[in-house]
Each structure stands twice: as structure tokens, then as C-alpha cells.
Design an enzyme around this catalytic site. Structure first.
Site, PDB file in Angstrom:
ATOM      1  N   CYS A 180       1.108  -1.279   0.068  1.00 15.46           N
ATOM      2  CA  CYS A 180       0.085   0.296  -0.060  1.00 15.46           C
ATOM      3  C   CYS A 180       0.946   1.353   0.062  1.00 15.46           C
ATOM      4  O   CYS A 180       0.618   2.083  -1.292  1.00 15.46           O
ATOM      5  CB  CYS A 180      -0.954  -0.238   0.675  1.00 15.46           C
ATOM      6  SG  CYS A 180      -2.505  -0.975   1.159  1.00 15.46           S
TER       7      CYS A 180
HETATM    8  N1  LIG Z   1      -2.612  -6.349   2.185  1.00 13.26           N
HETATM    9  C1  LIG Z   1      -2.823  -5.014   2.327  1.00 13.26           C
HETATM   10  O1  LIG Z   1      -2.793  -4.520   3.524  1.00 13.26           O
HETATM   11  C2  LIG Z   1      -4.041  -3.794   2.081  1.00 13.26           C
HETATM   12  C3  LIG Z   1      -4.832  -2.703   2.846  1.00 13.26           C
HETATM   13  C4  LIG Z   1      -5.408  -2.270   2.401  1.00 13.26           C
HETATM   14  C5  LIG Z   1      -5.937  -2.068   0.795  1.00 13.26           C
HETATM   15  N2  LIG Z   1      -5.345  -3.002   0.142  1.00 13.26           N
HETATM   16  C6  LIG Z   1      -5.171  -3.261  -1.477  1.00 13.26           C
HETATM   17  O2  LIG Z   1      -6.227  -4.519  -1.703  1.00 13.26           O
HETATM   18  C7  LIG Z   1      -6.391  -4.956  -2.935  1.00 13.26           C
HETATM   19  C8  LIG Z   1      -5.387  -6.086  -2.982  1.00 13.26           C
HETATM   20  O3  LIG Z   1      -4.658  -6.493  -1.820  1.00 13.26           O
HETATM   21  P1  LIG Z   1      -4.174  -7.807  -0.958  1.00 13.26           P
HETATM   22  O4  LIG Z   1      -3.363  -7.308  -0.122  1.00 13.26           O
HETATM   23  O5  LIG Z   1      -5.585  -8.516  -0.556  1.00 13.26           O
HETATM   24  O6  LIG Z   1      -3.507  -8.889  -2.012  1.00 13.26           O
HETATM   25  P2  LIG Z   1      -2.857 -10.350  -2.077  1.00 13.26           P
HETATM   26  O7  LIG Z   1      -1.882 -10.346  -3.566  1.00 13.26           O
HETATM   27  O8  LIG Z   1      -2.441 -10.539  -0.827  1.00 13.26           O
HETATM   28  O9  LIG Z   1      -4.041 -10.520  -2.644  1.00 13.26           O
HETATM   29  C9  LIG Z   1      -4.691 -11.087  -3.949  1.00 13.26           C
HETATM   30  C10 LIG Z   1      -5.154 -12.343  -4.372  1.00 13.26           C
HETATM   31  O10 LIG Z   1      -6.083 -12.082  -6.140  1.00 13.26           O
HETATM   32  C11 LIG Z   1      -5.146 -12.720  -6.932  1.00 13.26           C
HETATM   33  N3  LIG Z   1      -6.170 -12.798  -7.955  1.00 13.26           N
HETATM   34  C12 LIG Z   1      -5.513 -11.997  -8.391  1.00 13.26           C
HETATM   35  N4  LIG Z   1      -5.827 -11.571  -9.983  1.00 13.26           N
HETATM   36  C13 LIG Z   1      -7.122 -12.285 -10.120  1.00 13.26           C
HETATM   37  C14 LIG Z   1      -8.285 -12.430 -10.859  1.00 13.26           C
HETATM   38  N5  LIG Z   1      -8.080 -11.586 -12.188  1.00 13.26           N
HETATM   39  N6  LIG Z   1      -9.370 -12.988 -10.207  1.00 13.26           N
HETATM   40  C15 LIG Z   1      -9.444 -13.327  -9.504  1.00 13.26           C
HETATM   41  N7  LIG Z   1      -7.630 -13.590  -8.276  1.00 13.26           N
HETATM   42  C16 LIG Z   1      -6.850 -12.799  -8.906  1.00 13.26           C
HETATM   43  C17 LIG Z   1      -4.337 -13.481  -6.433  1.00 13.26           C
HETATM   44  O11 LIG Z   1      -3.820 -14.931  -6.639  1.00 13.26           O
HETATM   45  C18 LIG Z   1      -4.104 -12.949  -5.034  1.00 13.26           C
HETATM   46  O12 LIG Z   1      -5.189 -14.445  -4.347  1.00 13.26           O
HETATM   47  C19 LIG Z   1      -5.371  -4.023  -3.226  1.00 13.26           C
HETATM   48  O13 LIG Z   1      -5.745  -3.262  -4.661  1.00 13.26           O
HETATM   49  C20 LIG Z   1      -3.834  -3.669  -1.900  1.00 13.26           C
HETATM   50  O14 LIG Z   1      -4.285  -2.497  -2.652  1.00 13.26           O
HETATM   51  C21 LIG Z   1      -4.003  -4.082   0.591  1.00 13.26           C
END
Ligand SMILES: NC(=O)c1ccc[n+]([C@@H]2O[C@H](COP(=O)([O-])OP(=O)(O)OC[C@H]3O[C@@H](n4cnc5c(N)ncnc54)[C@H](O)[C@@H]3O)[C@@H](O)[C@H]2O)c1
Length: 434
Positions: free
Chosen positions: A271
């Protein structure tokens, strides 16, 4: 009243979560625990299998709760595209990284929207949760979803609701962190508000998707800018010869108008180092330069280099050269007590030291194996022998399980990037910001 409203109120709605990662898996569990049937989607078969085999891979989700929900047939994971047809509401939690040249990479979001538009059903609510620049939901998601032939706001509903999780926090989770929602119209906003009120105690509805998108990025920019400010102050304090940690503690006694941020080896995670670029790139469409954002990124991205050079100086003051020095790096995740090394500045510090010829080993209870450039390292134990044989022990990420007093007592030289050795009066400690 849309049919979905009744279904949510009666908990008959099926909730789909796309992207079962740090954000999506806990959200899927939250909806399932609130009494909704949940279908989780991921492109990784391995992740879907792990969920269905009741094995958690995300620290904030226990295998016990997965076991209960999967066994009870409340939660199921799949890689099927078609099964998007089975859900009433679908929350998109896929990654939003930046490219090598720091441009927003919305390919995961776009891919999912294209898949979804092929299976979109009348009456479904689509909520984008991934962090992104203001305008994404209306300008990018809406037209792709309307390729289905269905009209947004009439045949299906569309909203944006950013995830605000604080990884590793025991205090704040989905339930007690207010959830922001913005819809492309009032019906979409109302439905999203109703949906999230099932898992969050407080839902804050804003006037539109753009405000919700901008608010999320603003929150992360705010952290990035304040961390950069304190990282700069830490460098100045070193020159003046005062402790930045003491200054921060003293400033934090002011009961209003101040909030403490702490220096360190830089910023990391999916992030803080990434989201600001989504906004600065969007700003360029308006011939506008987000100078604070660029300055903060500049200061924070320099911090691993600065820390590496301070370690080199500390070694040199003890008569050692960095080249050939044995350095034990403690903690490589971007944040303490998490298992996430994405964009980790602690990894960057380790890599820089290695590039300069140091013999780097590391310990991290959350990361048993670490890829450092072309080399694969294994986490070593924190033993008296490993501590005392290192020319310098670097506290890069101070996990709570570290016994700092023991580490300091057994080490020849400790470089502390997190201020956790404060209060220990020993002359083998060199601290960032002092
Ligand atoms: N990690 C954090 O602390 C956090 C906090 C707030 C917001 N976010 C936001 O949330 C979003 C997700 O982040 P995250 O940390 O959970 O990512 P992550 O990489 O942990 O998880 C994402 C998941 O999505 C899957 N994926 C990717 N493309 C896909 C598709 N087309 N169809 C289905 N699944 C798919 C991946 O295989 C993975 O399992 C991002 O935009 C991030 O900026 C993250």
C-alpha cells in the site's frame, strides 16, 4: 426496493469475493461468519485448494475458522469463472501494483472486470475494493461491466469500498474499522452500505465512488508523507546530536494537533509505497504535480541506502570494513509481526549490504526462506553463537517476539533502525536517528 436489499437483510444473499489474499480471505471469512454463504474466487488453484482443505495461508485467518466455515458449507473457494453467476454481491479484492516505471498496473482489475462482464447477472451488486485512483470505478469498471448488455444503476449496481485493514493489528479488524462506501448512484451506495453493515459496526457513506477512492489514497499518502518527514528529521537529529526518538516521545505528549510517526529503514507493503503513485499519475492528466507525494517517495525510497551507509560507518568506527563483514539482519518483513515481504525496506537493506560485499545472514520467524537477488537464504536461529559471531546485528524489523535485551547483550555491535533498544544503556548500540 431491489430484491438484493431483502436478500441481504434476510442473509439469503450469496457473497462472492474475488482475490483471496490479505484483503479478500479475511473479508470472505467475515461475511461467512456473519451468516452469508460465501464463494471465494482466485486465479490460483493452489489458494482455492488450500481454502477448501481448511488450511489458512493468511496470518489473520485461523485454519480453525476456515475449517468450521468450509465444513459447514458456508464458505467455498473456486477458480471457476462461470460461478460468478451464482452470487448476489461480488467484492473485487485483486492486487493493484505499479509497473517497473511506477505506473499504475490495473491489469488484475481489468482482467476480473472482463471476466465478470461475461457472467454478470441482473440485480447483482459489484463492489471494487482494490486501492486505486479516483475515477476507476466509473471510468474503467462501469464501461467494461456494461459490455454485458446490462445497464449500471438499473440492471446491476456498482460501488467502491476501500479495504482499510491494518495487517498484524490485534486492535483493529473488519468489525471495528469504519468501512467507507461510495456508489455510482444512490441505490448502489445504499445496497453497498447495507451489505457492509453486516460485517462492520460502522459504515460511512460518501457522495460517490470518486470520493471513496480518493479518501483511501489520501489516507495512505498521509502516512507516506508523515513517515518521510520523520525520516528526514531523523537524519537531521543525527547531525545535531539529539535523539529523534526522544523528540517524538516529547511531541506526543501534546494532546492535540500531533500524531506520532516513527523513522525506519523505509516503507513497504502493498500500500504505502505504491498507492501514492496511483494518485500522482492521475494528477498528470490534469497537468498537476503532486509535489508532496513525489518528495515523500523520494525521501522514503532513499532510506534503505541511508541505513546501509550508516551501518557501513558504524562498522568502520569499530575498525571493520563492510566488505567481508558478517552481518545478521533481524526481521525482513516490511512490518513487524506480519509475514509480508512485499516492497520490504528491510530486504532492500540486506540486499544493499550484500551487494557491497558483506556476508549477510538473516532471521525472521515469519519468513523461513528469502530470495536475495540470485541467492536463496534460510533464516538462521537467534543463538548466542550467531549473535556473537556477527560483526554487526541489524534490527531491521523488530518483531515482538525478539528478546531485544538478550540480542544486545550477546552481540558485538547492534544497529537499531526501529528505536527498540532505547532504555538499554550499552555502548555497542548505534541507533538510526541519534
Ligand atoms: N494488504 C494490505 O494490507 C491492504 C490493505 C488495504 C488495501 N489493500 C488493497 O487490496 C487489494 C488486494 O491486496 P492484497 O494485499 O489482498 O493482495 P494479495 O496479493 O494478497 O491477494 C490478491 C489475490 O488476488 C488473486 N488474483 C489476482 N488476480 C485475480 C483475478 N483476476 N481473479 C481472481 N483472483 C485474482 C491473487 O491470486 C491473490 O490471491 C490491493 O488493491 C491493495 O492495494 C491491501
Amino acid at each position: 426496493m431491489p430484491e438484493l436489499e431483502r436478500k441481504i437483510k434476510e442473509k439469503n444473499a450469496v457473497v462472492g469475493i474475488v482475490g483471496l489474499g490479505y484483503v479478500g480471505l479475511p473479508l470472505a471469512v467475515a461475511f461467512a461468519e456473519a451468516g452469508f454463504r460465501v464463494l471465494g474466487f482466485d486465479i490460483q488453484q493452489k489458494r482455492a485448494d488450500l481454502v477448501n482443505n481448511r488450511e489458512s495461508y493468511i496470518a489473520s485467518v485461523s485454519s480453525e475458522s476456515l475449517s468450521r466455515l468450509v465444513t459447514g458449507k458456508i464458505l467455498e473457494a473456486t477458480t471457476s469463472r462461470e460461478r460468478r453467476r451464482e452470487v448476489d454481491a461480488i467484492c473485487i479484492c485483486v492486487p493493484t501494483p505499479v509497473t517497473g516505471s511506477k505506473q499504475p498496473d490495473l491489469s488484475h482489475v481489468t482482467h476480473e472486470l472482463e471476466v465478470l462482464s461475461g457472467h454478470l447477472q441482473p440485480g447483482q451488486l459489484v463492489v471494487l475494493e482494490s486501492t486505486t485512483y479516483p475515477g476507476t470505478t466509473r471510468e474503467l469498471a462501469l464501461p467494461i461491466l456494461e459490455r454485458s448488455g446490462l445497464k449500471a444503476g438499473k440492471d446491476f449496481y456498482l460501488a467502491y469500498s476501500p479495504e482499510r485493514i491494518d495487517p498484524g493489528s490485534e486492535k483493529y479488524g473488519i468489525r471495528n474499522t469504519p468501512k467507507l462506501v461510495g456508489g455510482i448512484d444512490s441505490t448502489s451506495a445504499g445496497l453497498a452500505e447495507l451489505l457492509y453493515s453486516q460485517v462492520a459496526d460502522k459504515v460511512v457513506a460518501v457522495s460517490g465512488t470518486e470520493v471513496a477512492e480518493m479518501t483511501k489514497i489520501f489516507e495512505n499518502v498521509f502516512r507516506n508523507v508523515n513517515i518521510a518527514l520523520v525520516n528526514e528529521l531523523a537524519q537531521l537529529c543525527e547531525k545535531i546530536g539529539i535523539s529523534v526518538w526522544e523528540v517524538i516521545d516529547a511531541a506526543a505528549t501534546k494532546p492535540f494537533g500531533y500524531m506520532p510517526f516513527y523513522p525506519g529503514p523505509g516503507v513497504g507493503g502493498h500500500c504505502i509505497p505504491i498507492d501514492p503513485y496511483y494518485l500522482s499519475n492521475k494528477a498528470k492528466e490534469y497537468d498537476f504535480h503532486t509535489r508532496f507525494i513525489e518528495l515523500a517517495a523520494d525521501v522514503n525510497e532513499q532510506m534503505p541506502y541511508y541505513v546501509a551507509s550508516r551501518i557501513m560507518e558504524a562498522l568502520s568506527a569499530s575498525g571493520k570494513s563492510l566488505r567481508g563483514a558478517a552481518i545478521l539482519v533481524l526481521g525482513v518483513t516490511y512490518k513487524k509481526d506480519t509475514a509480508d515481504i512485499r516492497e520490504s525496506p528491510s530486504v532492500k537493506v540486506a540486499q544493499l549490504l550484500r551487494e557491497k560485499g558483506a556476508d549477510v545472514t538473516y532471521n525472521d520467524p515469519y519468513i523461513p526462506v528469502l530470495q536475495l537477488g540470485k541467492d536463496t537464504l534460510e533464516s538462521v536461529e537467534i543463538t548466542d553463537e550467531n549473535l556473537s559471531s556477527a560483526d554487526c546485528v541489524v534490527i531491521a524489523t523488530a518483531h515482538d517476539c525478539y528478546d531485544i535485551k538478550k540480542i544486545v547483550e550477546s552481540s558485538r555491535l547492534v544497529f537499531d533502525t526501529r528505536g527498540v533498544t532505547r532504555g538499554l544503556d550499552r555502548d555497542n548500540i548505534v541507533r538510526l536517528g541519534e
